[in-house]
Design an enzyme around this catalytic site. Structure first.
Site, PDB file in Angstrom:
ATOM      1  N   SER A  87       7.149  38.264 -13.756  1.00 17.26           N
ATOM      2  CA  SER A  87       6.329  37.432 -14.644  1.00 17.26           C
ATOM      3  C   SER A  87       5.243  38.244 -15.338  1.00 17.26           C
ATOM      4  O   SER A  87       4.699  39.194 -14.776  1.00 17.26           O
ATOM      5  CB  SER A  87       5.654  36.315 -13.843  1.00 17.26           C
TER       6      SER A  87
ATOM      7  N   GLU B 221      19.355  34.573  -3.703  1.00 19.99           N
ATOM      8  CA  GLU B 221      18.642  33.485  -3.047  1.00 19.99           C
ATOM      9  C   GLU B 221      19.624  32.364  -2.684  1.00 19.99           C
ATOM     10  O   GLU B 221      19.348  31.520  -1.859  1.00 19.99           O
ATOM     11  CB  GLU B 221      17.550  32.942  -3.969  1.00 19.99           C
TER      12      GLU B 221
END
Lengths: 353, 397
Positions: B133, B250
């Site tokens: 980010s 994930e």
């Protein structure tokens, strides 16, 4: 660790779906909606339900049944929900369960083979209206009295199972005052039933009311998840192609995010419905909790999914011609059968707090 | 259905549990012991403890033994997560490295990268941060601006990363940067995943204070920072593909660890509800609060069932694909529901750590605030819903 159906259970699921797909689809449900004066038991369908063994599923083999568990019955219930299947399957299966759980050997031998084949249609009046654990009838001098509330297929049944404080009774419908009603959900029939000193034959081997109600709640929960899944998938398909503002409406986040949430809720309700059935089958320590979780989750979810079905079809979803109301009306009926979500949450609180 | 674990799995559970009994002192399982220690001190203790656990063979449960893992099954990993949560064991100091970097390096790393990265990661010799980010690139990751210009054998990095977990403790960071200009407006092109040393003058980490008051994440500033051109994961210009592969790891997560943790918190909330006075009686007697408590238990149990479902699929070698977004939505929303219930149980008492004698609420209150981050990080709930709608349900974009 296998949280999934067995190959046999999947085959059963396919068999029910295939039958409904080929022989009893929404066209036949619609015919029923157009004939509210009928008995609500399409003949061919009921015959097939008996022949396929879908009533025999939990009846022990020694009584001409298949001797499987509640999870197998739940698989059928889910497929029946998705198909908005009419008829007294649930009532008959529950009469069978009452006899299996509490009947004497003679009572079992007398009733179970005929229940397994579909020769006998059953109906149950187990809970005093508005309660989750109170029996419906009082007993005096061996005869039963009480207002049994609205009973599914009471007017068409060959035998009723009625609860009283000291146990479950088999009652001949001819001994009851039965007043049929017009019903919103035309995939069933409901009648007000009162007993006024009616003769009853007590099931003599125990009083499994709580267990029977839990089993009923689990089957209804699975019917509701079947409704919810079908309501969602039909809506998704429609919203992929319905164009407004130059785009399929399913591309708008206001709609797709809600549908994603409903997909998640339906998935959880499916897990909960199957786990609750399995928990009863293995007599798990949390089986009562699991039954309430399944019913509460399925009720809320089916309500949300069938409401969304109408909303996200727009005006067409509100018409008689569209099938959406079949699902909404069935969901609304079952949402309140054998305890609604609020009652089950209170029960969860009383177990877990 | 068969909800039991195999004998091999249960043997592993006993072995790990007895190791925890011996090696995780009772005091380390209480907040009171941790509270007076500084953040740096806490981190060091966790790091040392995790290294000790790794030395005992309880690390990389599902990773192949050739990389220093235990070579276990998905069910063993679930059992490990469950036992860690039950024991209130310290959280890993390498969450991003373990969840993402390790599996990606095993899949596409060079032999040197496999050797240099995996074992030190498992033994907490290297703390890895994730640099994805940026201030202008949150949910819209492809809007990232950080530049990496080739100069000699190195790239020269300039830019800023944000919301970096463990920024103040990181040794290295796997980060996305633009190694060439976007090709004709294709935003996903020209990005590379670089493995950058954070212990250099051109890299500066600054803590960000969260609404809990803690600073477990921060900002990382790159000013002419250097990264050798050999330290690219997945090849120059392939950063977007590498990042997508990395995030896909994930998907195998069963969320059984989250269930165990949140169920423990729900139990603690019930305990509080039995003590807190609300109007005419205890909170636990209030019919509306009982509905809320029951409802969060319903969601918790559904999360458990879903974990079993995920575990069943992964044990059979199936890739959950985009259904993984459902797991993320489910566990983070469930966590939020438990927290909402906790707040409702306390009412105004939520504002103070000790609303009545005998109650010590700091840990639960921090939990309730922390739950608000979980519906944002790792793909916000809104992004996840779009993924479920488009990739699972097939609705148009």
């Amino acid at each position: 660790m296998k949280f999934q159906l067995t190959d046999e259970q999947r085959a059963l699921q396919e068999a029910v779906r295939d039958y409904l797909g080929d022989r009893f689809g929404q066209k036949q449900v619609r015919e029923l909606y157009e004939s509210p004066e009928s008995d609500g038991i399409p003949e061919g369908l009921w015959k097939a339900i008996g022949e396929q063994g879908w009533l025999a599923v939990m009846v022990p083999e020694e009584h001409d049944g298949i001797g499987l568990g509640l999870l197998d019955a739940a698989v059928i219930a889910r497929a029946f929900g998705a198909g908005t299947v009419p008829g007294p399957w649930l009532g008959t299966v529950l009469v069978g369960e009452a006899v299996r759980l509490a009947g004497s050997p003679d009572q079992q031998a007398k009733w179970l083979p005929r229940i397994a084949s579909g020769q006998v249609k059953g109906a149950v009046a187990l809970l005093k209206p508005g309660t989750q654990d109170q029996p419906v009838a009082t007993v005096s001098g061996g005869s039963l009295s009480g207002d049994l509330g609205l009973v599914e297929y009471a007017a068409q049944a060959d035998v009723l199972v009625v609860s009283a404080a000291d146990g479950l009774y088999l009652v001949d419908p001819a001994a009851a005052a039965i007043t049929p009603h017009e019903v919103l959900d035309r995939t069933t029939r409901l009648a007000s039933v009162t007993l006024d000193g009616a003769a009853g034959e007590k099931l003599t081997a125990g009083n499994p009311l709580a267990e029977l109600v839990d089993r009923a709640a689990v089957l209804v929960a699975n019917d509701l998840t079947g409704i919810a899944r079908k309501a969602l998938s039909d809506t998704v398909e429609y919203d992929k192609t319905r164009v407004q503002f130059g785009k399929p409406v399913g591309s708008f986040q206001a709609i797709k995010h809600d549908l994603a949430d409903i997909h998640l809720a339906v998935t959880m309700a499916e897990h909960a419905g199957f786990y609750a059935a399995h928990a009863q089958d293995i007599d798990a320590p949390d089986k009562t909790l699991a039954a309430s979780i399944a019913k509460a989750k399925a009720g809320d979810t089916a309500s949300a999914a069938t409401s969304a079905m109408i909303q996200y079809h727009g005006g067409i979803g509100y018409t008689w011609e569209h099938d959406a109301h079949f699902y909404l009306k069935r969901a609304k009926r079952l949402e309140y059968a054998f305890g609604d979500a609020t009652q089950h949450r209170e029960r969860i609180a009383s177990i877990a707090l | 259905m068969d909800l039991t674990f195999s004998k091999e799995d249960e043997d592993f559970r006993s072995e790990f549990r007895s190791w925890l009994d011996t090696n995780l002192p009772a005091q380390m399982r209480t907040v009171d012991w941790w509270r007076p220690k500084s953040e740096a001190e806490q981190f060091q203790i966790r790091r040392d403890w995790e290294a000790k656990k790794a030395a005992a063979g309880f690390c990389g449960i599902q990773w192949p033994t050739e990389y220093g893992g235990r070579g276990g099954s998905p069910t063993m990993k679930a059992i490990y997560d469950e036992e860690m949560a039950k024991a209130h064991a310290p959280r890993t100091v390498n969450p991003l490295g373990l969840a993402f970097l390790g599996p990606t390096v095993m899949a596409i790393g060079t032999d040197d990268q496999k050797r240099d990265i995996i074992k030190p990661l498992l033994h907490t010799e290297t703390i890895w941060c994730q640099g994805f980010s940026e201030p202008g690139a949150g949910s819209d990751l492809a809007a990232l601006q950080m530049k990496a210009e080739p100069q000699g054998d190195s790239y020269v990095l300039n830019g800023q990363k944000i919301w970096t977990t463990n920024a103040m403790h990181g040794d290295k960071i796997f980060t996305l940067a633009r190694t060439s200009s976007p090709d004709g407006g294709k935003r996903h092109a020209g990005i590379s995943m670089l493995l950058v040393d954070m212990r250099q003058p051109g890299v500066e980490a600054r803590p960000l204070k969260q609404m809990t008051g803690e600073s477990e994440f921060g900002e990382v500033f790159f000013t002419d920072a250097l990264c050798p051109q050999t330290e690219v994961l997945g090849g120059e210009g392939n950063g977007w593909m590498t990042a997508m592969l990395l995030l896909s790891f994930e998907r195998g997560s069963s969320a059984i660890g989250q269930y165990t943790e949140f169920k423990g918190q729900w139990d603690a909330v019930v305990d509080v509800a039995k003590q807190v006075d609300r109007g005419s009686g205890k909170a636990v007697e209030d019919p509306v609060l009982r509905q809320k408590l029951a409802n969060s238990l319903i969601e918790l149990e559904c999360l458990k069932y879903h974990s079993w479902h995920v575990l069943t699929q992964t044990s059979q070698g199936k890739d959950l694909g985009f259904e993984a977004s459902m797991t993320k939505i489910m566990w983070s929303e469930t966590f939020r529901k438990v927290s909402d219930t906790y707040e409702a149980v306390l009412g105004t008492g939520y504002q103070v750590p000790d609303p009545q004698p005998g109650l010590s609420l700091e840990e639960l209150t921090t939990m309730s605030l922390w739950s608000r981050s979980c519906t944002i990080w790792g793909g916000s709930q809104q992004v996840q819903r779009s993924i479920v709608a488009e990739r699972v349900l097939g609705l148009p974009r």
